[in-house]
Design a protein around this motif. Structure first.
Motif, PDB file in Angstrom:
ATOM      1  N   GLY A   1     -12.261  18.388  17.397  1.00 24.00           N
ATOM      2  CA  GLY A   1     -11.280  19.068  18.234  1.00 24.00           C
ATOM      3  C   GLY A   1      -9.900  18.857  17.633  1.00 24.00           C
ATOM      4  N   SER A   2      -8.998  18.278  18.432  1.00 22.03           N
ATOM      5  CA  SER A   2      -7.636  18.113  17.926  1.00 22.03           C
ATOM      6  C   SER A   2      -7.417  16.734  17.296  1.00 22.03           C
ATOM      7  N   THR A   3      -8.424  15.845  17.399  1.00 24.06           N
ATOM      8  CA  THR A   3      -8.263  14.520  16.776  1.00 24.06           C
ATOM      9  C   THR A   3      -8.748  14.568  15.329  1.00 24.06           C
ATOM     10  N   THR A   4      -8.004  13.960  14.451  1.00 22.91           N
ATOM     11  CA  THR A   4      -8.433  13.837  13.064  1.00 22.91           C
ATOM     12  C   THR A   4      -8.994  12.435  12.885  1.00 22.91           C
ATOM     13  N   ALA A   5     -10.324  12.355  12.752  1.00 25.07           N
ATOM     14  CA  ALA A   5     -10.962  11.046  12.655  1.00 25.07           C
ATOM     15  C   ALA A   5     -10.855  10.505  11.241  1.00 25.07           C
ATOM     16  N   LEU A   6     -11.003  11.397  10.251  1.00 27.54           N
ATOM     17  CA  LEU A   6     -10.833  10.996   8.863  1.00 27.54           C
ATOM     18  C   LEU A   6      -9.827  11.935   8.230  1.00 27.54           C
ATOM     19  N   ASP A   7      -8.917  11.376   7.455  1.00 25.73           N
ATOM     20  CA  ASP A   7      -7.801  12.165   6.963  1.00 25.73           C
ATOM     21  C   ASP A   7      -7.569  11.813   5.495  1.00 25.73           C
ATOM     22  N   GLY A   8      -8.431  12.333   4.610  1.00 30.45           N
ATOM     23  CA  GLY A   8      -8.278  12.030   3.188  1.00 30.45           C
ATOM     24  C   GLY A   8      -8.753  10.635   2.851  1.00 30.45           C
ATOM     25  N   PHE A   9     -10.014  10.367   3.204  1.00 28.66           N
ATOM     26  CA  PHE A   9     -10.571   9.032   3.020  1.00 28.66           C
ATOM     27  C   PHE A   9     -11.174   8.895   1.621  1.00 28.66           C
ATOM     28  N   ASP A  10     -10.739   7.900   0.875  1.00 28.72           N
ATOM     29  CA  ASP A  10     -11.261   7.639  -0.471  1.00 28.72           C
ATOM     30  C   ASP A  10     -11.910   6.267  -0.510  1.00 28.72           C
ATOM     31  N   LEU A  11     -13.000   6.177  -1.282  1.00 30.63           N
ATOM     32  CA  LEU A  11     -13.672   4.888  -1.379  1.00 30.63           C
ATOM     33  C   LEU A  11     -14.472   4.874  -2.670  1.00 30.63           C
ATOM     34  N   ASP A  12     -14.526   3.714  -3.313  1.00 29.89           N
ATOM     35  CA  ASP A  12     -15.362   3.575  -4.500  1.00 29.89           C
ATOM     36  C   ASP A  12     -16.009   2.194  -4.443  1.00 29.89           C
ATOM     37  N   VAL A  13     -17.318   2.193  -4.214  1.00 31.01           N
ATOM     38  CA  VAL A  13     -18.023   0.928  -4.109  1.00 31.01           C
ATOM     39  C   VAL A  13     -18.958   0.781  -5.307  1.00 31.01           C
ATOM     40  N   PRO A  14     -18.702  -0.201  -6.186  1.00 27.36           N
ATOM     41  CA  PRO A  14     -19.577  -0.387  -7.347  1.00 27.36           C
ATOM     42  C   PRO A  14     -20.949  -0.917  -6.923  1.00 27.36           C
TER      43      PRO A  14
ATOM     44  N   ALA B   1     -15.214  -7.073  -1.745  1.00 27.19           N
ATOM     45  CA  ALA B   1     -13.968  -6.315  -1.734  1.00 27.19           C
ATOM     46  C   ALA B   1     -13.814  -5.647  -0.381  1.00 27.19           C
ATOM     47  N   LEU B   2     -12.567  -5.341  -0.036  1.00 25.90           N
ATOM     48  CA  LEU B   2     -12.281  -4.788   1.281  1.00 25.90           C
ATOM     49  C   LEU B   2     -11.491  -3.509   1.159  1.00 25.90           C
ATOM     50  N   ALA B   3     -11.683  -2.633   2.126  1.00 28.86           N
ATOM     51  CA  ALA B   3     -10.778  -1.508   2.287  1.00 28.86           C
ATOM     52  C   ALA B   3     -10.343  -1.530   3.737  1.00 28.86           C
ATOM     53  N   VAL B   4      -9.038  -1.481   3.958  1.00 29.17           N
ATOM     54  CA  VAL B   4      -8.541  -1.446   5.328  1.00 29.17           C
ATOM     55  C   VAL B   4      -8.279   0.002   5.670  1.00 29.17           C
ATOM     56  N   ILE B   5      -8.857   0.454   6.777  1.00 33.23           N
ATOM     57  CA  ILE B   5      -8.726   1.850   7.164  1.00 33.23           C
ATOM     58  C   ILE B   5      -7.959   1.926   8.478  1.00 33.23           C
ATOM     59  N   ASP B   6      -7.023   2.863   8.530  1.00 27.91           N
ATOM     60  CA  ASP B   6      -6.265   3.076   9.750  1.00 27.91           C
ATOM     61  C   ASP B   6      -5.895   4.547   9.810  1.00 27.91           C
ATOM     62  N   HIS B   7      -5.983   5.137  11.009  1.00 32.27           N
ATOM     63  CA  HIS B   7      -5.700   6.553  11.180  1.00 32.27           C
ATOM     64  C   HIS B   7      -6.448   7.419  10.155  1.00 32.27           C
ATOM     65  N   GLY B   8      -7.699   7.043   9.861  1.00 33.18           N
ATOM     66  CA  GLY B   8      -8.546   7.905   9.049  1.00 33.18           C
ATOM     67  C   GLY B   8      -8.326   7.845   7.555  1.00 33.18           C
ATOM     68  N   ARG B   9      -7.510   6.928   7.073  1.00 32.59           N
ATOM     69  CA  ARG B   9      -7.379   6.799   5.628  1.00 32.59           C
ATOM     70  C   ARG B   9      -7.294   5.335   5.219  1.00 32.59           C
ATOM     71  N   VAL B  10      -7.604   5.094   3.940  1.00 33.08           N
ATOM     72  CA  VAL B  10      -7.562   3.721   3.454  1.00 33.08           C
ATOM     73  C   VAL B  10      -6.109   3.352   3.192  1.00 33.08           C
ATOM     74  N   VAL B  11      -5.629   2.302   3.858  1.00 35.75           N
ATOM     75  CA  VAL B  11      -4.228   1.927   3.714  1.00 35.75           C
ATOM     76  C   VAL B  11      -4.063   0.719   2.798  1.00 35.75           C
ATOM     77  N   ALA B  12      -5.143   0.027   2.475  1.00 38.83           N
ATOM     78  CA  ALA B  12      -5.056  -1.091   1.538  1.00 38.83           C
ATOM     79  C   ALA B  12      -6.455  -1.385   1.033  1.00 38.83           C
ATOM     80  N   ALA B  13      -6.570  -1.808  -0.223  1.00 36.21           N
ATOM     81  CA  ALA B  13      -7.881  -2.137  -0.772  1.00 36.21           C
ATOM     82  C   ALA B  13      -7.747  -3.251  -1.786  1.00 36.21           C
ATOM     83  N   GLY B  14      -8.785  -4.039  -1.928  1.00 38.07           N
ATOM     84  CA  GLY B  14      -8.781  -5.142  -2.888  1.00 38.07           C
ATOM     85  C   GLY B  14      -9.683  -6.250  -2.389  1.00 38.07           C
ATOM     86  N   THR B  15      -9.693  -7.377  -3.100  1.00 37.71           N
ATOM     87  CA  THR B  15     -10.454  -8.508  -2.584  1.00 37.71           C
ATOM     88  C   THR B  15      -9.660  -9.141  -1.455  1.00 37.71           C
TER      89      THR B  15
END
Lengths: 254, 310
Positions: free
Chosen positions: B12-25, B201-215
């Motif tokens: 509907g009008s909520t954006t649950a994911l908004d340009g979500f990127d992830l790379d898990v080896p 490794a971690l990815a921090v997600i907020d408002h549908g996108r990854v806002v920080a990543a690393g160990t």
């Protein structure tokens, strides 16, 4: 190969319900007892006060109605089972497996038809015990049983669709609010002739009445003598509407 | 092993994911961390083929999650937020049924079920209905069901939500042993400690996108400064200690009178520690304890989400 797996998966899911019965026989017995209780209640408590249009024995009139009603109430079982799976995440697990949507809903419908056949068998036996008879021979009786199972099959898809749309077993109450008036506002217990004009019209058009009346004719029991075609057309209409809706809903679950 | 590019999904009008990127080896445990409603579950549902993205692409185990959904399904296991098992069936019947639906032969399904029941310490309860299991046992059964086909990638969506500490410890142990066997794991959680304990490794997600990543260590080092804590002996002198920390540290000091604790963020841990110790001695403020510590993941998390909200 795909067809093979579809049949195999559907059968695995049907077996699941058979295992439920084996694990919880008390549940199965209670489910079977409920319509028997309603039958006895109407046959012996209220029945004496109800007059059959055109004359005849009330129990003879009542039984085909009870058969149809039991088929309609089966909807609640379908609803509960499908909604519980959706809520518990079991449906999601199925959907992440390499099995088709068709197998999942076919498995459900086969299991419920087995349940319906057992329920109907018990009720037929009870009917015979309280003096009801099929007067027109085995072929007509089998045709009547076929019509009853067809109604159950059609309503089953309504149940699947409702359960997937609502997704919560707790909303069963809401389904009962739908099913009970459908059950009673019909020719199941009394003739629509005896109801106020507009209610009678609704009752006459009720799919349950169509099946009840058609089976009354096939069993040679007293009651309505309308045309039999609505007993086939109604379930077909329900199927045409709710099979695609249910399958689509299953695929699009979020 | 898991690659997501610009996944977007609206309800509907909520954006649950908004340009979500992830790379898990391959072979790693990756934590997806975020507050409720950040989009964690939506991301997992797309990656496990349960939901289609509105835009963006994702590949899991080398296959596109939309165009090759069946191939992805054959290679993944999903353990969701509730234990997705049939409560009216026994543990064994559950595993055998799911095994058959994974198209294992009857004998193989039976053997796999027995092995997994042993491995997850459920052999004794195998023939009791799953509805009678404790929360931890049910979750282990659920995990076992997710492992019937030795999935290459395992998705765990808040696998310890609602479990007591013992149940949580049991699930953690299982996840560690899976990771040791080389399974790639994507784990979502709201519990920072869980991510800290389990994830490479971690990815921090907020408002549908990854806002920080690393160990976990990288995030702690990058996103929040170390903290210098001083516990004074005399509560009367806590204010004095705080004033001193304000001069030496790199931020506003925080005071906790109940614990007689003053704390301040510092960038150069060694210099700050030496300086504070010296000044405390000079001013005659007796310290009961003094030390520099890494920020907790909670502090990092608050720092990140506060930033992404701004």
């Amino acid at each position: 190969m795909t067809t093979y797996w579809m049949i195999s998966d559907s059968w695995t899911l049907t077996q699941r319900t058979l295992r439920h019965w084996r694990n919880q026989p008390a549940q199965l017995v209670l489910n079977l007892l409920f319509p028997v209780m309603v039958l006895l209640m109407f046959a012996y408590l209220f029945g004496g006060a109800i007059e059959v249009p055109g004359g005849g024995d009330y129990r003879e009139y009542l039984l085909p109605g009870m058969f149809a009603l039991t088929m309609a109430f089966g909807l609640e079982g379908t609803y509960t089972a499908v909604a519980a799976d959706a809520q518990r995440g079991v449906t999601d697990r199925f959907r992440t497996m390499p099995i088709s949507a068709a197998s999942v809903v076919t498995g459900r419908s086969l299991a419920d038809m087995l349940d319906a056949a057992v329920g109907l068998g018990v009720l037929l036996a009870c009917g015979l015990a309280v003096g009801w008879r099929a007067h027109h021979g085995i072929m007509d009786a089998l045709a009547a049983v076929g019509l009853l199972l067809l109604l159950r099959y059609a309503l089953l898809w309504l149940g699947i669709w409702l359960a997937l749309a609502a997704g919560k077993p707790e909303t069963l109450m809401a389904v009962q609010i739908l099913v009970w008036p459908l059950g009673f506002l019909s020719s199941v217990f009394t003739s629509p002739e005896t109801m106020p004009g507009w209610l009678g019209t609704i009752a006459r058009w009720n799919p349950l009445s169509a099946t009840a009346d058609a089976t009354r004719q096939l069993f040679g029991n007293p009651g309505e003598t309308g045309p039999a075609w609505p007993a086939i057309v109604w379930p077909l209409v329900l199927l045409i509407v709710f099979v695609p809706l249910a399958v689509r809903r299953y695929r699009r679950l979020t | 092993m898991i690659i997501a590019e610009s996944l977007t999904r609206r309800f509907g009008s909520t954006t649950a994911l908004d340009g979500f990127d992830l790379d898990v080896p391959a072979g790693t445990v990756h934590g997806l961390l975020g507050p409720n409603g950040a989009g964690k579950t939506t991301a997992v549902r797309i990656l496990t083929t349960l939901l289609r993205p509105d835009a963006g692409r994702a590949r899991v185990a080398g296959h596109d999650v939309v165009r090759e959904a069946d191939r992805v399904r054959a290679r993944i296991g999903l353990v969701g937020q509730q234990a997705a098992v049939d409560e009216q069936l026994t543990g064994r019947q559950n595993l055998e049924m799911f095994g058959r639906l994974h198209h294992l032969g009857a004998a193989t399904a039976r053997r796999r079920a027995r092995d997994l029941l042993d491995r997850f310490d459920l052999a004794e309860a195998a023939d009791r209905p799953a509805g009678k299991y404790s929360g931890g046992m049910r979750r282990r059964l659920d995990l076992a069901a997710g492992l019937l086909t030795d999935p290459v990638v395992l998705f765990l969506d808040e696998p310890t939500a609602g479990l007591d500490p013992r149940g949580r410890a049991e699930v953690w142990r299982t996840i560690r042993s899976l990771a040791a066997d080389g399974t790639t794991v994507l784990l979502t959680t709201q519990y920072l400690e869980e991510a800290d304990q389990l994830a490479d490794a971690l990815a921090v997600i907020d408002h549908g996108r990854v806002v920080a990543a690393g160990t976990s260590d990288e995030l702690k080092g990058r996103l929040a400064d170390d903290r210098l804590d001083v516990v004074v002996r005399d509560p009367e002198r806590l204010g004095e200690a705080a004033a001193l920390l304000a001069r030496v540290g790199d931020g506003e000091p925080r005071v906790d009178p109940d614990r007689r604790l003053a704390s301040v963020p510092v960038r150069d841990r060694v210099a700050a520690l030496t300086e504070v110790a010296r000044q405390l001695t000079t001013n005659g403020v007796e310290a009961e304890d003094i030390g520099v510590r890494r920020p907790t993941l909670d502090e990092v998390f608050l720092a990140i989400t506060a930033r992404s909200a701004a």
